[in-house]
Scaffold this motif. Sequence first.
Motif, mmCIF file in Angstrom:
data_model
loop_
_atom_site.group_PDB
_atom_site.id
_atom_site.type_symbol
_atom_site.label_atom_id
_atom_site.label_comp_id
_atom_site.label_asym_id
_atom_site.label_seq_id
_atom_site.Cartn_x
_atom_site.Cartn_y
_atom_site.Cartn_z
ATOM 1 N N ARG A 1 -15.116 -41.889 -77.798
ATOM 2 C CA ARG A 1 -15.520 -41.493 -79.145
ATOM 3 C C ARG A 1 -17.002 -41.788 -79.375
ATOM 4 O O ARG A 1 -17.721 -40.986 -79.970
ATOM 5 N N MET A 2 -17.448 -42.949 -78.894
ATOM 6 C CA MET A 2 -18.849 -43.304 -79.066
ATOM 7 C C MET A 2 -19.752 -42.314 -78.342
ATOM 8 O O MET A 2 -20.758 -41.846 -78.879
ATOM 9 N N ILE A 3 -19.387 -41.976 -77.100
ATOM 10 C CA ILE A 3 -20.195 -41.024 -76.348
ATOM 11 C C ILE A 3 -20.180 -39.664 -77.026
ATOM 12 O O ILE A 3 -21.202 -38.972 -77.097
ATOM 13 N N GLY A 4 -19.025 -39.273 -77.568
ATOM 14 C CA GLY A 4 -18.949 -37.995 -78.266
ATOM 15 C C GLY A 4 -19.855 -37.941 -79.470
ATOM 16 O O GLY A 4 -20.524 -36.926 -79.717
ATOM 17 N N ARG A 5 -19.913 -39.039 -80.210
ATOM 18 C CA ARG A 5 -20.797 -39.059 -81.387
ATOM 19 C C ARG A 5 -22.252 -38.969 -80.955
ATOM 20 O O ARG A 5 -23.068 -38.298 -81.588
ATOM 21 N N ILE A 6 -22.575 -39.673 -79.869
ATOM 22 C CA ILE A 6 -23.961 -39.643 -79.405
ATOM 23 C C ILE A 6 -24.338 -38.253 -78.932
ATOM 24 O O ILE A 6 -25.410 -37.726 -79.255
ATOM 25 N N LEU A 7 -23.442 -37.621 -78.163
ATOM 26 C CA LEU A 7 -23.743 -36.293 -77.649
ATOM 27 C C LEU A 7 -23.830 -35.267 -78.763
ATOM 28 O O LEU A 7 -24.651 -34.359 -78.733
ATOM 29 N N SER A 8 -22.943 -35.406 -79.771
ATOM 30 C CA SER A 8 -22.961 -34.442 -80.865
ATOM 31 C C SER A 8 -24.215 -34.562 -81.714
ATOM 32 O O SER A 8 -24.590 -33.621 -82.414
ATOM 33 N N SER A 9 -24.840 -35.723 -81.663
ATOM 34 C CA SER A 9 -26.035 -35.928 -82.487
ATOM 35 C C SER A 9 -27.312 -35.873 -81.669
ATOM 36 O O SER A 9 -28.364 -36.270 -82.142
ATOM 37 N N SER A 10 -27.222 -35.403 -80.432
ATOM 38 C CA SER A 10 -28.391 -35.432 -79.554
ATOM 39 C C SER A 10 -29.183 -34.142 -79.586
ATOM 40 O O SER A 10 -30.016 -33.911 -78.728
ATOM 41 N N SER A 11 -28.930 -33.279 -80.588
ATOM 42 C CA SER A 11 -29.683 -32.032 -80.654
ATOM 43 C C SER A 11 -31.146 -32.270 -80.987
ATOM 44 O O SER A 11 -32.005 -31.475 -80.669
ATOM 45 N N SER A 12 -31.423 -33.394 -81.658
ATOM 46 C CA SER A 12 -32.811 -33.724 -81.989
ATOM 47 C C SER A 12 -33.295 -34.846 -81.091
ATOM 48 O O SER A 12 -32.606 -35.845 -80.928
ATOM 49 N N PRO A 13 -34.471 -34.738 -80.494
ATOM 50 C CA PRO A 13 -34.967 -35.814 -79.628
ATOM 51 C C PRO A 13 -35.099 -37.140 -80.343
ATOM 52 O O PRO A 13 -34.948 -38.186 -79.747
ATOM 53 N N SER A 14 -35.355 -37.098 -81.635
ATOM 54 C CA SER A 14 -35.538 -38.347 -82.370
ATOM 55 C C SER A 14 -34.263 -39.127 -82.527
ATOM 56 O O SER A 14 -34.285 -40.299 -82.874
ATOM 57 N N SER A 15 -33.092 -38.472 -82.311
ATOM 58 C CA SER A 15 -31.817 -39.150 -82.489
ATOM 59 C C SER A 15 -31.258 -39.715 -81.199
ATOM 60 O O SER A 15 -30.170 -40.253 -81.187
ATOM 61 N N ALA A 16 -31.967 -39.598 -80.091
ATOM 62 C CA ALA A 16 -31.485 -40.129 -78.824
ATOM 63 C C ALA A 16 -31.448 -41.650 -78.896
ATOM 64 O O ALA A 16 -32.296 -42.275 -79.527
ATOM 65 N N PRO A 17 -30.428 -42.307 -78.250
ATOM 66 C CA PRO A 17 -30.293 -43.760 -78.358
ATOM 67 C C PRO A 17 -31.543 -44.517 -77.951
ATOM 68 O O PRO A 17 -31.884 -45.519 -78.531
ATOM 69 N N GLY A 18 -32.258 -44.056 -76.921
ATOM 70 C CA GLY A 18 -33.410 -44.809 -76.463
ATOM 71 C C GLY A 18 -34.663 -44.562 -77.261
ATOM 72 O O GLY A 18 -35.695 -45.184 -77.014
ATOM 73 N N SER A 19 -34.613 -43.629 -78.230
ATOM 74 C CA SER A 19 -35.822 -43.280 -78.957
ATOM 75 C C SER A 19 -35.961 -44.007 -80.277
ATOM 76 O O SER A 19 -36.893 -43.749 -81.010
ATOM 77 N N MET A 20 -35.021 -44.893 -80.620
ATOM 78 C CA MET A 20 -35.110 -45.627 -81.875
ATOM 79 C C MET A 20 -34.586 -47.039 -81.671
ATOM 80 O O MET A 20 -33.782 -47.287 -80.762
ATOM 81 N N PRO A 21 -35.017 -47.987 -82.504
ATOM 82 C CA PRO A 21 -34.531 -49.364 -82.386
ATOM 83 C C PRO A 21 -33.022 -49.446 -82.600
ATOM 84 O O PRO A 21 -32.415 -48.579 -83.238
ATOM 85 N N ASP A 22 -32.432 -50.514 -82.074
ATOM 86 C CA ASP A 22 -30.981 -50.674 -82.137
ATOM 87 C C ASP A 22 -30.455 -50.678 -83.567
ATOM 88 O O ASP A 22 -29.447 -50.054 -83.874
#
Length: 457
Positions: free
Chosen positions: A171-192
Amino acid sequence: MPLKVYRARTMSEALAEVKKDLGAEAVILHTRSFKTSGLLGLGSKNMVEITATDDEPTASKRAQRPARRTTERSPTPAARSLSSAAASKAYGKPAAPVALAQSTFATPKSDPSYTPESEPAVALMEHPVPPSHQNRGFSQPSAGVMPVAPSRQDKPAQDASLEDELHSIKRMIGRILSSSSSPSSAPGSMPDALFEHYLALTEQSVATEIADEIVGKVRDELSAAELADAEIVRETMLRQIAKLVPAAGDSPLPRRPADGRPLTIALIGPTGVGKTTTLAKLAAVAKLRHGRTVGLVTTDTYRIAAVEQLRTYADIIGLTLKVVSSPAEMRPALEELSDCDVILIDTAGRSQHDGDRLCELRTYLDEADPHETHLVLSTTSAEAVMLRAAERFAELRPNRLILTKLDEAVNFGVLLSVTRKAEVKLSYVTTGQEVPDHIEAGRPDRISRLILGGPDA
Protein backbone atom coordinates in the motif's frame (compact mmCIF):
# COMPACT_ATOMS: atom_id res chain seq x y z
CA MET A 1 -1.46 -43.87 7.39
CA PRO A 2 -4.56 -42.76 9.36
CA LEU A 3 -6.05 -39.55 7.96
CA LYS A 4 -7.94 -36.95 9.96
CA VAL A 5 -10.08 -34.07 8.71
CA TYR A 6 -10.35 -30.75 10.54
CA ARG A 7 -12.84 -27.96 9.76
CA ALA A 8 -12.90 -24.38 11.07
CA ARG A 9 -13.97 -20.86 10.08
CA THR A 10 -10.42 -19.73 9.25
CA MET A 11 -7.16 -21.37 8.20
CA SER A 12 -5.48 -20.26 11.43
CA GLU A 13 -8.15 -21.94 13.57
CA ALA A 14 -7.96 -25.15 11.53
CA LEU A 15 -4.15 -25.27 11.79
CA ALA A 16 -4.37 -24.70 15.52
CA GLU A 17 -6.68 -27.71 15.84
CA VAL A 18 -4.29 -29.85 13.77
CA LYS A 19 -1.31 -28.87 15.90
CA LYS A 20 -3.25 -29.41 19.12
CA ASP A 21 -4.38 -32.90 18.07
CA LEU A 22 -1.40 -34.23 16.10
CA GLY A 23 1.46 -32.10 17.35
CA ALA A 24 4.03 -29.98 15.56
CA GLU A 25 5.16 -32.93 13.41
CA ALA A 26 1.76 -33.29 11.72
CA VAL A 27 1.79 -33.62 7.94
CA ILE A 28 -0.70 -31.50 5.96
CA LEU A 29 -1.95 -33.53 3.00
CA HIS A 30 -4.75 -31.37 1.58
CA THR A 31 -6.58 -28.09 2.20
CA ARG A 32 -9.73 -26.65 0.68
CA SER A 33 -12.30 -23.90 1.24
CA PHE A 34 -16.04 -24.34 0.90
CA LYS A 35 -19.28 -22.59 1.82
CA THR A 36 -21.88 -24.20 4.07
CA SER A 37 -25.51 -23.74 3.16
CA GLY A 38 -27.80 -22.10 5.67
CA LEU A 39 -31.54 -22.30 6.17
CA LEU A 40 -33.35 -21.39 2.91
CA GLY A 41 -30.06 -20.09 1.55
CA LEU A 42 -29.55 -17.74 4.49
CA GLY A 43 -26.77 -17.81 7.02
CA SER A 44 -24.21 -19.53 4.80
CA LYS A 45 -20.60 -19.16 5.87
CA ASN A 46 -17.13 -19.94 4.53
CA MET A 47 -15.26 -22.89 6.03
CA VAL A 48 -11.71 -24.26 5.73
CA GLU A 49 -10.98 -28.00 5.68
CA ILE A 50 -7.55 -29.58 6.33
CA THR A 51 -6.68 -33.25 5.85
CA ALA A 52 -3.68 -34.26 7.97
CA THR A 53 -1.88 -37.25 9.50
CA ASP A 54 0.70 -37.83 12.21
CA ASP A 55 2.31 -40.81 10.42
CA GLU A 56 5.79 -40.61 8.84
CA PRO A 57 5.65 -39.42 5.20
CA THR A 58 6.02 -42.11 2.57
CA ALA A 59 8.86 -40.21 0.91
CA SER A 60 10.91 -40.49 4.08
CA LYS A 61 10.40 -44.24 4.18
CA ARG A 62 11.50 -44.60 0.59
CA ALA A 63 14.64 -42.60 1.37
CA GLN A 64 15.59 -45.07 4.11
CA ARG A 65 15.17 -48.27 2.07
CA PRO A 66 18.46 -47.99 0.10
CA ALA A 67 20.37 -47.69 3.37
CA ARG A 68 18.86 -50.94 4.71
CA ARG A 69 19.59 -52.78 1.45
CA THR A 70 23.18 -51.56 1.63
CA THR A 71 23.64 -52.88 5.14
CA GLU A 72 21.85 -56.18 4.56
CA ARG A 73 23.79 -57.01 1.36
CA SER A 74 27.30 -56.22 2.53
CA PRO A 75 30.01 -57.00 -0.02
CA THR A 76 32.09 -60.14 0.44
CA PRO A 77 35.61 -59.80 1.89
CA ALA A 78 37.07 -60.50 -1.53
CA ALA A 79 34.99 -57.77 -3.12
CA ARG A 80 35.95 -55.33 -0.38
CA SER A 81 39.65 -56.22 -0.82
CA LEU A 82 39.42 -55.76 -4.58
CA SER A 83 37.64 -52.44 -4.09
CA SER A 84 40.31 -51.30 -1.65
CA ALA A 85 43.10 -52.29 -4.01
CA ALA A 86 41.47 -50.44 -6.88
CA ALA A 87 41.18 -47.33 -4.77
CA SER A 88 44.87 -47.60 -3.83
CA LYS A 89 45.91 -47.88 -7.44
CA ALA A 90 43.68 -44.98 -8.50
CA TYR A 91 44.68 -42.50 -5.79
CA GLY A 92 48.18 -43.64 -4.90
CA LYS A 93 47.37 -44.62 -1.32
CA PRO A 94 47.89 -47.93 0.47
CA ALA A 95 44.87 -50.14 0.64
CA ALA A 96 42.91 -49.94 3.86
CA PRO A 97 42.74 -53.11 5.93
CA VAL A 98 39.71 -55.26 5.38
CA ALA A 99 38.83 -54.96 9.03
CA LEU A 100 38.42 -51.21 8.63
CA ALA A 101 36.17 -51.75 5.66
CA GLN A 102 34.19 -54.27 7.60
CA SER A 103 33.92 -51.84 10.46
CA THR A 104 32.79 -49.10 8.07
CA PHE A 105 30.15 -51.18 6.41
CA ALA A 106 29.10 -53.32 9.33
CA THR A 107 25.38 -53.57 9.86
CA PRO A 108 24.42 -50.70 12.18
CA LYS A 109 21.95 -52.84 14.00
CA SER A 110 24.79 -54.96 15.37
CA ASP A 111 25.91 -51.93 17.39
CA PRO A 112 24.27 -51.94 20.84
CA SER A 113 24.06 -48.12 20.73
CA TYR A 114 22.16 -48.19 17.44
CA THR A 115 18.82 -46.43 17.31
CA PRO A 116 16.58 -46.03 14.24
CA GLU A 117 16.89 -42.26 14.49
CA SER A 118 20.68 -42.44 14.12
CA GLU A 119 20.54 -44.35 10.83
CA PRO A 120 21.37 -42.00 7.93
CA ALA A 121 18.79 -41.57 5.22
CA VAL A 122 21.41 -42.26 2.50
CA ALA A 123 24.49 -44.52 2.73
CA LEU A 124 27.84 -42.70 2.91
CA MET A 125 30.24 -42.75 -0.03
CA GLU A 126 32.73 -45.63 0.09
CA HIS A 127 35.78 -43.63 -1.03
CA PRO A 128 36.95 -40.17 0.03
CA VAL A 129 37.36 -37.34 -2.45
CA PRO A 130 40.89 -37.54 -3.91
CA PRO A 131 43.35 -34.80 -2.96
CA SER A 132 43.52 -33.57 -6.53
CA HIS A 133 39.79 -32.89 -6.47
CA GLN A 134 40.02 -31.27 -3.05
CA ASN A 135 42.41 -28.72 -4.49
CA ARG A 136 39.79 -27.93 -7.12
CA GLY A 137 37.20 -26.93 -4.58
CA PHE A 138 35.64 -30.33 -3.76
CA SER A 139 35.09 -31.17 -0.13
CA GLN A 140 34.44 -34.31 1.80
CA PRO A 141 30.76 -35.25 2.05
CA SER A 142 29.21 -34.70 5.42
CA ALA A 143 28.10 -37.72 7.40
CA GLY A 144 25.17 -35.81 8.83
CA VAL A 145 21.66 -35.71 7.45
CA MET A 146 20.64 -32.52 5.64
CA PRO A 147 18.16 -30.55 7.78
CA VAL A 148 14.69 -30.14 6.36
CA ALA A 149 13.02 -26.72 6.44
CA PRO A 150 10.00 -26.67 8.74
CA SER A 151 6.59 -26.69 7.12
CA ARG A 152 4.94 -23.32 6.64
CA GLN A 153 1.78 -24.81 8.07
CA ASP A 154 3.52 -25.03 11.47
CA LYS A 155 3.69 -21.24 11.74
CA PRO A 156 0.29 -19.81 10.72
CA ALA A 157 0.58 -16.82 13.05
CA GLN A 158 3.97 -15.81 11.61
CA ASP A 159 2.68 -16.22 8.06
CA ALA A 160 -0.36 -14.04 8.80
CA SER A 161 1.87 -11.37 10.34
CA LEU A 162 4.19 -11.49 7.33
CA GLU A 163 1.22 -11.20 4.98
CA ASP A 164 -0.07 -8.11 6.81
CA GLU A 165 3.38 -6.52 6.71
CA LEU A 166 3.76 -7.18 2.99
CA HIS A 167 0.29 -5.74 2.40
CA SER A 168 1.22 -2.56 4.28
CA ILE A 169 4.42 -2.21 2.26
CA LYS A 170 2.48 -2.74 -0.95
CA ARG A 171 0.00 0.00 0.00
CA MET A 172 2.82 2.38 0.85
CA ILE A 173 4.56 1.74 -2.46
CA GLY A 174 1.26 2.19 -4.29
CA ARG A 175 0.70 5.57 -2.69
CA ILE A 176 4.22 6.65 -3.57
CA LEU A 177 3.91 5.50 -7.16
CA SER A 178 0.50 7.09 -7.58
CA SER A 179 1.87 10.40 -6.40
CA SER A 180 5.10 10.30 -8.39
CA SER A 181 3.76 12.16 -11.42
CA SER A 182 5.45 15.32 -10.16
CA PRO A 183 9.22 15.31 -9.55
CA SER A 184 8.74 17.41 -6.45
CA SER A 185 6.71 14.63 -4.81
CA ALA A 186 9.40 11.95 -5.08
CA PRO A 187 10.47 10.57 -1.64
CA GLY A 188 14.09 11.64 -2.05
CA SER A 189 13.24 15.17 -3.17
CA MET A 190 11.78 16.42 0.12
CA PRO A 191 12.60 16.13 3.84
CA ASP A 192 11.14 13.22 5.78
CA ALA A 193 8.76 15.36 7.85
CA LEU A 194 7.33 17.02 4.76
CA PHE A 195 7.04 13.73 2.90
CA GLU A 196 5.11 12.13 5.78
CA HIS A 197 2.53 14.89 5.62
CA TYR A 198 2.44 14.62 1.84
CA LEU A 199 1.51 10.93 2.22
CA ALA A 200 -1.16 11.93 4.75
CA LEU A 201 -2.70 14.21 2.11
CA THR A 202 -2.74 11.45 -0.50
CA GLU A 203 -4.33 9.04 2.00
CA GLN A 204 -7.13 11.58 2.47
CA SER A 205 -7.67 11.60 -1.33
CA VAL A 206 -6.36 15.12 -1.87
CA ALA A 207 -5.87 15.62 -5.62
CA THR A 208 -2.23 15.27 -6.69
CA GLU A 209 -2.02 18.77 -8.13
CA ILE A 210 -3.44 20.29 -4.93
CA ALA A 211 -1.09 18.24 -2.72
CA ASP A 212 1.88 19.34 -4.85
CA GLU A 213 0.73 22.93 -4.54
CA ILE A 214 0.54 22.72 -0.75
CA VAL A 215 3.94 21.05 -0.46
CA GLY A 216 5.50 23.63 -2.77
CA LYS A 217 4.20 26.51 -0.68
CA VAL A 218 5.42 24.93 2.55
CA ARG A 219 8.86 24.34 1.05
CA ASP A 220 9.05 27.93 -0.16
CA GLU A 221 8.03 29.32 3.22
CA LEU A 222 10.33 27.31 5.49
CA SER A 223 14.10 27.15 5.75
CA ALA A 224 16.08 23.90 5.63
CA ALA A 225 16.31 23.78 9.44
CA GLU A 226 12.56 24.39 9.82
CA LEU A 227 11.76 21.69 7.27
CA ALA A 228 13.53 19.20 9.53
CA ASP A 229 11.19 20.08 12.43
CA ALA A 230 8.04 17.93 12.19
CA GLU A 231 5.93 20.24 14.37
CA ILE A 232 6.81 23.36 12.36
CA VAL A 233 6.08 21.51 9.13
CA ARG A 234 2.70 20.36 10.45
CA GLU A 235 1.61 23.83 11.55
CA THR A 236 2.67 25.29 8.21
CA MET A 237 0.81 22.54 6.32
CA LEU A 238 -2.36 23.27 8.30
CA ARG A 239 -2.07 26.97 7.55
CA GLN A 240 -1.57 26.40 3.82
CA ILE A 241 -4.51 23.98 3.64
CA ALA A 242 -6.74 26.46 5.46
CA LYS A 243 -5.90 29.11 2.85
CA LEU A 244 -7.42 26.84 0.19
CA VAL A 245 -10.77 26.66 2.02
CA PRO A 246 -12.80 29.82 1.27
CA ALA A 247 -15.06 30.52 4.25
CA ALA A 248 -18.18 32.67 4.08
CA GLY A 249 -17.52 34.16 7.50
CA ASP A 250 -21.21 35.00 7.98
CA SER A 251 -22.30 36.42 11.31
CA PRO A 252 -23.98 33.82 13.51
CA LEU A 253 -26.59 36.46 14.35
CA PRO A 254 -28.95 36.85 11.35
CA ARG A 255 -29.68 40.47 10.43
CA ARG A 256 -32.09 42.09 7.98
CA PRO A 257 -30.39 43.06 4.72
CA ALA A 258 -30.24 46.60 3.44
CA ASP A 259 -33.27 46.09 1.14
CA GLY A 260 -35.53 45.76 4.17
CA ARG A 261 -36.70 42.25 3.35
CA PRO A 262 -36.26 39.35 5.75
CA LEU A 263 -32.96 37.55 5.29
CA THR A 264 -34.01 34.96 2.72
CA ILE A 265 -31.94 31.77 2.47
CA ALA A 266 -32.58 28.97 -0.02
CA LEU A 267 -31.09 25.47 0.15
CA ILE A 268 -30.55 23.54 -3.09
CA GLY A 269 -28.79 20.29 -3.95
CA PRO A 270 -29.11 16.67 -5.09
CA THR A 271 -31.48 14.19 -3.50
CA GLY A 272 -30.59 12.62 -0.17
CA VAL A 273 -27.92 15.09 0.98
CA GLY A 274 -29.85 16.24 4.07
CA LYS A 275 -31.32 19.59 2.99
CA THR A 276 -34.47 19.35 5.11
CA THR A 277 -32.65 18.33 8.29
CA THR A 278 -30.04 21.06 7.74
CA LEU A 279 -32.78 23.66 7.23
CA ALA A 280 -34.40 22.58 10.52
CA LYS A 281 -31.04 23.01 12.28
CA LEU A 282 -30.59 26.53 10.88
CA ALA A 283 -34.13 27.44 11.93
CA ALA A 284 -33.62 26.09 15.45
CA VAL A 285 -30.33 27.98 15.88
CA ALA A 286 -31.87 31.27 14.74
CA LYS A 287 -34.98 30.86 16.88
CA LEU A 288 -33.73 29.17 20.03
CA ARG A 289 -30.19 30.59 20.33
CA HIS A 290 -30.55 34.05 18.80
CA GLY A 291 -34.22 34.76 19.45
CA ARG A 292 -35.07 35.57 15.83
CA THR A 293 -38.48 35.03 14.24
CA VAL A 294 -38.18 32.44 11.49
CA GLY A 295 -40.54 31.47 8.66
CA LEU A 296 -40.25 28.28 6.61
CA VAL A 297 -41.15 27.72 2.96
CA THR A 298 -41.00 24.35 1.22
CA THR A 299 -41.33 23.52 -2.46
CA ASP A 300 -40.65 19.82 -1.91
CA THR A 301 -44.07 18.42 -2.78
CA TYR A 302 -42.57 15.51 -4.73
CA ARG A 303 -40.96 13.45 -2.00
CA ILE A 304 -43.29 11.33 0.13
CA ALA A 305 -43.88 12.84 3.59
CA ALA A 306 -41.42 15.67 2.91
CA VAL A 307 -43.94 18.36 3.92
CA GLU A 308 -44.95 16.38 7.01
CA GLN A 309 -41.32 16.06 8.07
CA LEU A 310 -40.74 19.81 7.89
CA ARG A 311 -44.13 20.53 9.48
CA THR A 312 -43.12 18.37 12.44
CA TYR A 313 -39.95 20.41 12.91
CA ALA A 314 -41.96 23.66 12.58
CA ASP A 315 -44.46 22.57 15.21
CA ILE A 316 -41.73 21.54 17.67
CA ILE A 317 -39.75 24.76 17.29
CA GLY A 318 -42.85 26.98 16.94
CA LEU A 319 -42.44 28.25 13.38
CA THR A 320 -44.77 29.19 10.53
CA LEU A 321 -44.60 26.91 7.47
CA LYS A 322 -45.80 27.74 3.95
CA VAL A 323 -46.10 25.10 1.21
CA VAL A 324 -45.47 26.32 -2.35
CA SER A 325 -46.56 24.05 -5.20
CA SER A 326 -45.64 26.28 -8.16
CA PRO A 327 -43.34 29.23 -8.88
CA ALA A 328 -46.37 31.53 -9.02
CA GLU A 329 -47.11 30.82 -5.34
CA MET A 330 -43.62 31.77 -4.14
CA ARG A 331 -43.95 35.56 -3.85
CA PRO A 332 -47.33 35.52 -2.08
CA ALA A 333 -45.92 33.05 0.45
CA LEU A 334 -42.91 35.27 1.10
CA GLU A 335 -45.13 38.32 1.55
CA GLU A 336 -47.09 36.50 4.24
CA LEU A 337 -43.83 35.95 6.10
CA SER A 338 -42.53 39.50 5.67
CA ASP A 339 -42.69 40.13 9.42
CA CYS A 340 -40.09 37.44 10.10
CA ASP A 341 -36.42 38.16 10.57
CA VAL A 342 -35.33 35.10 8.57
CA ILE A 343 -37.05 33.04 5.86
CA LEU A 344 -35.62 29.62 5.03
CA ILE A 345 -36.63 27.95 1.76
CA ASP A 346 -36.41 24.17 1.39
CA THR A 347 -36.35 22.96 -2.23
CA ALA A 348 -36.88 19.53 -3.72
CA GLY A 349 -33.78 17.46 -4.35
CA ARG A 350 -32.82 17.30 -8.00
CA SER A 351 -30.51 14.98 -9.87
CA GLN A 352 -27.53 16.71 -11.39
CA HIS A 353 -28.30 14.83 -14.62
CA ASP A 354 -31.91 16.04 -14.88
CA GLY A 355 -31.69 19.28 -16.85
CA ASP A 356 -35.47 19.87 -16.97
CA ARG A 357 -35.85 19.66 -13.19
CA LEU A 358 -32.90 21.98 -12.70
CA CYS A 359 -34.55 24.54 -15.00
CA GLU A 360 -37.77 24.22 -12.99
CA LEU A 361 -35.82 24.80 -9.77
CA ARG A 362 -34.34 27.93 -11.29
CA THR A 363 -37.82 29.40 -11.81
CA TYR A 364 -38.57 28.95 -8.10
CA LEU A 365 -35.32 30.72 -7.18
CA ASP A 366 -35.98 33.55 -9.62
CA GLU A 367 -39.32 34.20 -7.93
CA ALA A 368 -37.88 33.99 -4.43
CA ASP A 369 -34.77 36.10 -5.17
CA PRO A 370 -32.95 34.83 -2.04
CA HIS A 371 -30.09 36.77 -0.48
CA GLU A 372 -28.15 33.51 0.00
CA THR A 373 -28.37 30.31 -2.01
CA HIS A 374 -26.58 27.43 -0.29
CA LEU A 375 -25.55 24.38 -2.31
CA VAL A 376 -25.82 21.34 -0.02
CA LEU A 377 -23.53 18.37 -0.74
CA SER A 378 -22.93 15.18 1.24
CA THR A 379 -19.33 14.27 2.08
CA THR A 380 -20.26 10.58 1.91
CA SER A 381 -20.66 10.84 -1.87
CA ALA A 382 -17.89 9.85 -4.25
CA GLU A 383 -15.58 12.61 -5.41
CA ALA A 384 -16.77 12.36 -9.03
CA VAL A 385 -20.41 12.66 -7.91
CA MET A 386 -19.72 15.73 -5.78
CA LEU A 387 -17.72 17.44 -8.50
CA ARG A 388 -20.37 16.73 -11.11
CA ALA A 389 -23.12 18.05 -8.82
CA ALA A 390 -21.12 21.21 -8.09
CA GLU A 391 -20.63 21.73 -11.82
CA ARG A 392 -24.32 21.33 -12.74
CA PHE A 393 -25.78 23.27 -9.81
CA ALA A 394 -23.39 26.13 -10.56
CA GLU A 395 -25.92 27.09 -13.25
CA LEU A 396 -28.27 28.13 -10.42
CA ARG A 397 -25.64 30.59 -9.13
CA PRO A 398 -25.24 29.43 -5.51
CA ASN A 399 -23.03 31.68 -3.36
CA ARG A 400 -22.60 29.41 -0.32
CA LEU A 401 -21.69 25.76 0.27
CA ILE A 402 -22.91 23.46 3.04
CA LEU A 403 -21.16 20.12 3.56
CA THR A 404 -23.20 17.50 5.40
CA LYS A 405 -22.53 14.17 7.12
CA LEU A 406 -18.91 14.84 8.08
CA ASP A 407 -19.36 12.22 10.82
CA GLU A 408 -19.90 9.57 8.13
CA ALA A 409 -17.18 10.63 5.69
CA VAL A 410 -14.33 8.24 4.89
CA ASN A 411 -11.84 10.92 3.83
CA PHE A 412 -11.86 14.68 3.55
CA GLY A 413 -9.41 15.57 0.80
CA VAL A 414 -12.24 15.86 -1.70
CA LEU A 415 -13.42 19.00 0.14
CA LEU A 416 -10.56 20.97 -1.37
CA SER A 417 -11.47 19.85 -4.88
CA VAL A 418 -15.16 20.62 -4.36
CA THR A 419 -14.66 24.12 -2.96
CA ARG A 420 -12.30 24.90 -5.82
CA LYS A 421 -14.68 23.46 -8.44
CA ALA A 422 -17.81 25.10 -7.09
CA GLU A 423 -16.13 28.49 -6.61
CA VAL A 424 -18.34 29.21 -3.59
CA LYS A 425 -17.59 29.92 0.05
CA LEU A 426 -18.11 27.34 2.77
CA SER A 427 -20.87 28.43 5.15
CA TYR A 428 -21.74 25.44 7.36
CA VAL A 429 -20.87 21.80 8.01
CA THR A 430 -23.06 19.23 9.73
CA THR A 431 -21.71 16.47 11.95
CA GLY A 432 -24.77 14.40 12.88
CA GLN A 433 -28.56 14.25 12.95
CA GLU A 434 -29.38 16.01 16.21
CA VAL A 435 -31.26 19.31 15.89
CA PRO A 436 -29.88 21.92 16.48
CA ASP A 437 -26.56 20.72 17.92
CA HIS A 438 -24.87 18.99 15.00
CA ILE A 439 -24.22 22.02 12.81
CA GLU A 440 -21.33 24.48 12.93
CA ALA A 441 -19.88 27.28 10.87
CA GLY A 442 -17.45 26.22 8.17
CA ARG A 443 -14.06 27.15 9.62
CA PRO A 444 -10.95 26.65 7.46
CA ASP A 445 -8.81 25.62 10.45
CA ARG A 446 -11.30 22.86 11.32
CA ILE A 447 -11.36 21.56 7.75
CA SER A 448 -7.56 21.65 7.48
CA ARG A 449 -7.21 19.48 10.61
CA LEU A 450 -9.69 16.97 9.21
CA ILE A 451 -7.82 16.80 5.91
CA LEU A 452 -4.39 16.36 7.48
CA GLY A 453 -5.32 14.24 10.48
CA GLY A 454 -8.48 12.38 9.50
CA PRO A 455 -11.74 11.98 11.50
CA ASP A 456 -9.97 11.88 14.87
CA ALA A 457 -8.31 15.29 14.40
